[in-house]
Design an enzyme around this catalytic site. Structure first.
Site, PDB file in Angstrom:
ATOM      1  N   ILE A 248       0.840  -1.203   0.000  1.00 46.41           N
ATOM      2  CA  ILE A 248       0.000   0.000   0.000  1.00 46.41           C
ATOM      3  C   ILE A 248       0.871   1.247   0.000  1.00 46.41           C
ATOM      4  O   ILE A 248       0.417   2.315  -0.372  1.00 46.41           O
ATOM      5  CB  ILE A 248      -0.979   0.033   1.207  1.00 46.41           C
ATOM      6  CG1 ILE A 248      -0.220   0.077   2.538  1.00 46.41           C
ATOM      7  CG2 ILE A 248      -1.959  -1.103   1.154  1.00 46.41           C
ATOM      8  CD1 ILE A 248      -1.105   0.502   3.723  1.00 46.41           C
ATOM      9  N   ASP A 249       2.134   1.119   0.429  1.00 43.94           N
ATOM     10  CA  ASP A 249       2.997   2.304   0.598  1.00 43.94           C
ATOM     11  C   ASP A 249       3.468   2.889  -0.741  1.00 43.94           C
ATOM     12  O   ASP A 249       3.891   4.039  -0.788  1.00 43.94           O
ATOM     13  CB  ASP A 249       4.232   1.947   1.439  1.00 43.94           C
ATOM     14  CG  ASP A 249       3.864   1.374   2.791  1.00 43.94           C
ATOM     15  OD1 ASP A 249       2.758   1.668   3.267  1.00 43.94           O
ATOM     16  OD2 ASP A 249       4.681   0.625   3.369  1.00 43.94           O
TER      17      ASP A 249
ATOM     18  N   ARG B  77     -14.286  22.184  13.875  1.00 43.60           N
ATOM     19  CA  ARG B  77     -13.113  21.573  14.510  1.00 43.60           C
ATOM     20  C   ARG B  77     -11.964  21.407  13.522  1.00 43.60           C
ATOM     21  O   ARG B  77     -12.179  21.385  12.310  1.00 43.60           O
ATOM     22  CB  ARG B  77     -13.452  20.164  15.018  1.00 43.60           C
ATOM     23  CG  ARG B  77     -14.228  20.145  16.285  1.00 43.60           C
ATOM     24  CD  ARG B  77     -14.645  18.720  16.597  1.00 43.60           C
ATOM     25  NE  ARG B  77     -15.302  18.655  17.889  1.00 43.60           N
ATOM     26  CZ  ARG B  77     -16.080  17.665  18.275  1.00 43.60           C
ATOM     27  NH1 ARG B  77     -16.328  16.661  17.450  1.00 43.60           N
ATOM     28  NH2 ARG B  77     -16.622  17.667  19.464  1.00 43.60           N
TER      29      ARG B  77
ATOM     30  N   GLU C 260       2.138   8.619   8.684  1.00 44.19           N
ATOM     31  CA  GLU C 260       2.680   8.064   9.936  1.00 44.19           C
ATOM     32  C   GLU C 260       4.181   8.302  10.075  1.00 44.19           C
ATOM     33  O   GLU C 260       4.722   8.359  11.168  1.00 44.19           O
ATOM     34  CB  GLU C 260       2.386   6.563  10.025  1.00 44.19           C
ATOM     35  CG  GLU C 260       3.047   5.766   8.894  1.00 44.19           C
ATOM     36  CD  GLU C 260       2.817   4.273   8.961  1.00 44.19           C
ATOM     37  OE1 GLU C 260       2.169   3.799   9.898  1.00 44.19           O
ATOM     38  OE2 GLU C 260       3.299   3.577   8.048  1.00 44.19           O
TER      39      GLU C 260
ATOM     40  N   ARG D 231      -9.443  17.181  16.932  1.00 42.26           N
ATOM     41  CA  ARG D 231      -9.605  15.743  17.158  1.00 42.26           C
ATOM     42  C   ARG D 231      -8.690  14.985  16.209  1.00 42.26           C
ATOM     43  O   ARG D 231      -8.322  15.493  15.147  1.00 42.26           O
ATOM     44  CB  ARG D 231     -11.039  15.309  16.869  1.00 42.26           C
ATOM     45  CG  ARG D 231     -12.051  15.890  17.814  1.00 42.26           C
ATOM     46  CD  ARG D 231     -12.011  15.150  19.157  1.00 42.26           C
ATOM     47  NE  ARG D 231     -13.175  15.443  19.952  1.00 42.26           N
ATOM     48  CZ  ARG D 231     -13.342  16.495  20.723  1.00 42.26           C
ATOM     49  NH1 ARG D 231     -12.389  17.421  20.790  1.00 42.26           N
ATOM     50  NH2 ARG D 231     -14.446  16.660  21.432  1.00 42.26           N
TER      51      ARG D 231
ATOM     52  N   HIS E 283      -5.008   0.003  10.068  1.00 41.50           N
ATOM     53  CA  HIS E 283      -5.093  -1.161   9.180  1.00 41.50           C
ATOM     54  C   HIS E 283      -6.353  -1.209   8.324  1.00 41.50           C
ATOM     55  O   HIS E 283      -6.436  -2.039   7.410  1.00 41.50           O
ATOM     56  CB  HIS E 283      -4.936  -2.448   9.997  1.00 41.50           C
ATOM     57  CG  HIS E 283      -3.548  -2.580  10.549  1.00 41.50           C
ATOM     58  ND1 HIS E 283      -3.159  -1.931  11.697  1.00 41.50           N
ATOM     59  CD2 HIS E 283      -2.458  -3.227  10.087  1.00 41.50           C
ATOM     60  CE1 HIS E 283      -1.881  -2.186  11.931  1.00 41.50           C
ATOM     61  NE2 HIS E 283      -1.428  -2.970  10.968  1.00 41.50           N
TER      62      HIS E 283
HETATM   63  O1  F6P Z   1       4.047  -1.584   4.666  1.00 37.06           O
HETATM   64  C1  F6P Z   1       2.679  -1.568   4.831  1.00 37.06           C
HETATM   65  C2  F6P Z   1       2.319  -1.004   6.189  1.00 37.06           C
HETATM   66  O2  F6P Z   1       0.915  -0.977   6.294  1.00 37.06           O
HETATM   67  C3  F6P Z   1       2.907   0.367   6.499  1.00 37.06           C
HETATM   68  O3  F6P Z   1       2.203   1.416   5.888  1.00 37.06           O
HETATM   69  C4  F6P Z   1       2.839   0.373   8.007  1.00 37.06           C
HETATM   70  O4  F6P Z   1       3.838   1.205   8.566  1.00 37.06           O
HETATM   71  C5  F6P Z   1       3.118  -1.049   8.354  1.00 37.06           C
HETATM   72  O5  F6P Z   1       2.810  -1.835   7.218  1.00 37.06           O
HETATM   73  C6  F6P Z   1       2.326  -1.548   9.531  1.00 37.06           C
HETATM   74  O6  F6P Z   1       2.775  -2.824   9.823  1.00 37.06           O
HETATM   75  P1  F6P Z   1       2.046  -3.847  10.801  1.00 37.06           P
HETATM   76  O7  F6P Z   1       0.867  -4.384  10.056  1.00 37.06           O
HETATM   77  O8  F6P Z   1       3.071  -4.875  11.056  1.00 37.06           O
HETATM   78  O9  F6P Z   1       1.598  -3.075  11.993  1.00 37.06           O
END
Ligand code: F6P
Length: 339
Positions: free
Chosen positions: A123-124, A159, A219, A263, A269
């Site tokens: 997804i990245d 907000r 993130e 907020r 996920h």
């Molecule tokens: O590489 C895909 C990813 O969803 C990243 O965007 C995220 O940092 C990481 O995996 C999260 O990993 P896990 O599912 O191990 O928490």
């Protein structure tokens, strides 16, 4: 074949494509290993058939399971994988994965001479040598829908809504979902942010009569040194930090500095689960077909990649040499709409 690393929508479409073309047109037998590299390390796999892979095209996740197992941190990892390949009489391995899984695949091929082909997924969208990875389109779609929903509640309450999205050290999901969702600021890892500048943009909107704002933060986004506190993070088997939490730190900072109620929503996920978009199903299918064709021709050490609208074979090592990150000119398009 195996699927490794974080799961993503489209994995089952790729599995189905490999099985279908491999069996029906090339006459191969296909073994599916469980849980990423753990499968071949422990010889944990079973034969996949056209019948056993029916109906999986629209299903999220991976029927093979996945893990972040690193064969290079396990005793005799490459040797054990070779033993599995030889004992089952396999022609080669197809590893479907992102940076870590394919990094291991490239080393197994280049340093240990194992017959491996990679398929890019994540997804990245941060793999080199390919313009896109499958899973990304679905994640952007989910995040955009969430941002649309945050808009209406943010507006109703006047907000600030901070929305944290995934993406590791690349800002692709933040950039695309932020652009598509009309975010008022997008914070990406490629550009350390100044929280005061974010607050300035929010105040400017207020002065123009818009009393709510949407801030999308990746993130992996980091504040400019000395402008805001950050947290350390645990690391996985590949030595990568487990990210997340920047939104929870940013929200209160914005509220404190602007005085506007804020907020935070962390999408997490949700971005990775569920059914793939049509685009991801098609891309995963094209890459899966190209991968089994490459295996049939013995093109080991390669990976099918999307370049422009064409699928071509590239060297695996090229795909993992460097992360593909958001370039300045693409970020500049989003900046037009900030504040
Ligand atoms: O590489 C895909 C990813 O969803 C990243 O965007 C995220 O940092 C990481 O995996 C999260 O990993 P896990 O599912 O191990 O928490």
């Amino acid at each position: 074949m195996l699927t490794g690393g974080g799961d993503c929508p489209g994995l089952n479409a790729a599995i189905r494509a490999i099985v279908r073309k491999g069996i029906d047109q090339h006459g191969h037998s296909i073994v599916g290993f469980r849980d990423g590299w753990r499968g071949p390390l422990e010889n944990d796999g079973s034969e996949l058939t056209v019948e056993s892979t029916r109906g999986i095209l629209p299903r999220g996740g991976t029927i093979l399971g996945t893990s972040r197992t690193n064969p290079f941190t396990r005793d005799d990892g490459p040797h054990r994988i070779r033993e599995t390949v030889e004992s089952l009489g396999l022609g080669g391995l197809i590893a479907i994965g992102g940076e870590d899984t394919l990094g291991a695949a490239a080393r197994l091929h280049d340093e240990h001479g194992l017959p491996v082909i990679g398929v890019p997924k994540t997804i990245d969208n941060d793999l080199g040598a390919t313009d896109l990875t499958f899973g990304f389109d679905t994640a952007v779609h989910v995040a955009t829908e969430a941002i649309d929903r945050l808009h209406t509640t943010a507006e109703s309450h006047n907000r600030i809504l901070v929305c944290e999205v995934m993406g590791r050290h690349a800002g692709w999901i933040a950039l695309h979902s932020g652009l598509a969702g009309g975010a008022d600021a997008i914070l990406v890892p490629e550009r350390p942010f100044d929280v005061d500048e974010v607050c300035r943009l929010i105040r400017r909107r207020h002065s123009r009569g818009r009393y709510f704002s949407i801030i999308v933060v990746a993130e992996g986004a980091v504040p400019l040194e000395g402008t805001m506190e950050t947290l350390g993070a645990e690391v996985d088997e590949f030595g990568h930090a487990r990210l997340g939490g920047i939104g929870q730190r940013l929200g209160p900072e914005i509220e404190k500095r602007t005085g506007f109620e804020t907020r935070v929503t962390v999408l997490g996920h949700v971005q990775r689960g569920g059914t793939p978009t049509a685009f991801d199903r098609v891309l995963a299918t094209r890459l899966g077909v190209a991968a089994i064709d490459a295996a049939h021709e013995g093109r080991w050490g390669c990976m099918p990649a999307l370049q422009g609208n064409r699928v071509t074979l590239v060297a695996l090592r090229e795909a993992v040499a460097e992360l593909r990150r958001v370039p300045d000119e693409e970020f500049a398009v989003a900046e037009v709409f900030f504040g």
